[in-house]
Write an enzyme that holds these catalytic residues in place. Structure first.
Site: not given
Ligand SMILES: Cc1cc2nc3c(=O)[nH]c(=O)nc-3n(C[C@H](O)[C@H](O)[C@H](O)COP(=O)(O)O)c2cc1C
Length: 392
Positions: A173, A348
């Protein structure tokens, strides 16, 4: 006691444990308004035991939105957000607001300007098939204006009852576009060496930090690596972490990836191409995804705690609190993070799968998450109801 379920104090904020719900774009803000669904989503996470839930990327200005139906900060949003923060607080959790700006990665048809803005003139892949194919380079005045927009947005976030703000410096971004040598080709004081490319992001962090009370934590979500050749690399992000620490940033959320170049570096695991095609609104984009998706969207196998090896290098370089994220799903992962010196973790997908997971972990009722990295939730955020686990 430094276990994952022990309390922690971040700046002046008391957290009941070490687990933050990471920002995940909810897709629950039609018309850029807070919906009941958004409030209930975060209420469930608070009830489910996380220490703090992060409301995903609220743009600092209307043109900072990636999508039209995304929140952007303005005074009339404050009472709507207050409803959400009140609900989260009533269930014992803290609320953080992620503030960001899309820069040249933009699919918002309601732009106030004719073109999106980024560090350098660029092809806007996301808006290419919907009439916004080119992004312009920001002037110094634009940079100053957007810096102020971050400050005003952070101040309004506090008015809305948020306990913390998270500044989005990663994932490709706007601020990440400035940091990355792949997207920043400027020849002024904002381009070239890392010190110049980081100037905008550091000014945002410093000015937001100065505008808020010291007790209210300012976190920054940063890339450990952009994840593709020519992007930001670990040496740069270690240096950036040192500068952010010196600017008074309260914690770093360590992530990686660049959504316009290699989105699944960020997530790892399966590429839900069929679901992504199904939710895509533009026919041209559907066709492009069907034809080129398997070739242009690179696959990255999932590994538990996939950012840990890179995050360790940042841990060695700085003393400010660090938030480990990326493929943390089980109690064992949370304990490893604590043992490796990460004060906090963010999760997440495992919490989209089960918002009550942390309560169950803390009570000893479960040890592992049922989330498999199918990434269907990534496509689900574009369906009318917003983000959810498609396997539950
Ligand atoms: C559906 C979805 C939407 C996401 N939207 C954002 C977001 O708006 N901003 C952001 O910084 N990361 C976003 N992420 C990334 C998550 O914050 C995180 O960095 C990533 O999923 C890895 O973490 P996890 O392995 O616990 O899922 C998103 C992830 C998912 C799955």
């Amino acid at each position: 006691m430094t276990g994952p379920f022990s309390p922690y104090r971040l700046a002046g904020l008391s957290l009941r444990n070490r687990v933050i719900k990471a920002a995940t774009y909810e897709g629950m803000t039609p018309g850029a308004q807070v919906s009941d669904a958004l409030v209930e989503h975060h209420r469930a996470l608070a009830k489910g035991g996380v220490a703090m839930t992060t409301v995903a990327y609220c743009a600092v200005a209307p043109d900072g939105r990636t999508f039209r139906d995304q929140l952007y900060m303005r005074p009339s949003l404050v009472p709507q957000l207050r409803r959400l923060t009140d609900a989260v607080h009533a269930d014992g959790a803290a609320a953080s607001l992620q503030l960001g700006h899309c820069g040249s990665f933009c699919n918002n048809h309601d732009l106030e300007r004719s073109r999106p803005l980024g560090p350098s003139r660029a092809f806007n892949k996301l808006g290419a098939l919907s009439g916004r194919p080119i992004a312009d380079a920001m002037s110094s005045d634009d940079i100053e204006r957007v810096t102020n927009e971050f400050v005003v947005a952070a101040t309004l976030a506090r008015e809305a009852g948020f306990d913390a703000v998270e500044l989005h410096l990663g994932h490709g971004y706007l601020l990440s576009q400035f940091l990355s040598p792949a997207t920043n080709r400027r020849r002024d004081q904002h381009g070239g060496v890392l010190e110049n490319r980081a100037r905008f992001a550091l000014a945002v962090v410093e000015r937001v930090r100065a505008a808020l009370p010291p007790a209210l934590p300012v976190l920054a979500k940063v890339n450990l690596r952009d994840g593709f050749p020519g992007g930001l690399e670990l040496d740069d992000s270690v240096q950036l972490a040192r500068w952010l620490e010196a600017r008074g940033c309260d914690a770093l959320v360590l992530s990686g990836g660049f959504v316009s170049r290699d989105p699944f570096y960020l997530f790892r695991g399966e590429r839900p191409l069929r679901a992504m095609i199904a939710v895509e609104k533009s026919v041209a984009q559907k066709v492009a995804l069907a034809l080129f998706g398997p070739f242009v969207i690179r696959a990255h196998p999932f590994e538990p705690m996939y950012f840990l090896p890179l995050a360790r290098e940042v841990r060695r370089a700085v003393r400010l609190p660090l938030v480990l994220l990326g493929g943390l799903t089980s109690v064992e992962h949370l304990q490893i993070a604590a043992d490796e010196g990460f004060e906090l973790v963010a999760m997440a997908r495992a919490l989209i799968h089960d918002p009550g997971l942390i309560g169950r972990y803390a009570a000893g009722q479960a040890q592992v998450s049922g989330c498999v990295p199918c990434n269907l939730c990534v496509a689900e955020m574009d369906r009318p109801g917003g983000v959810r686990c498609a396997r539950r």
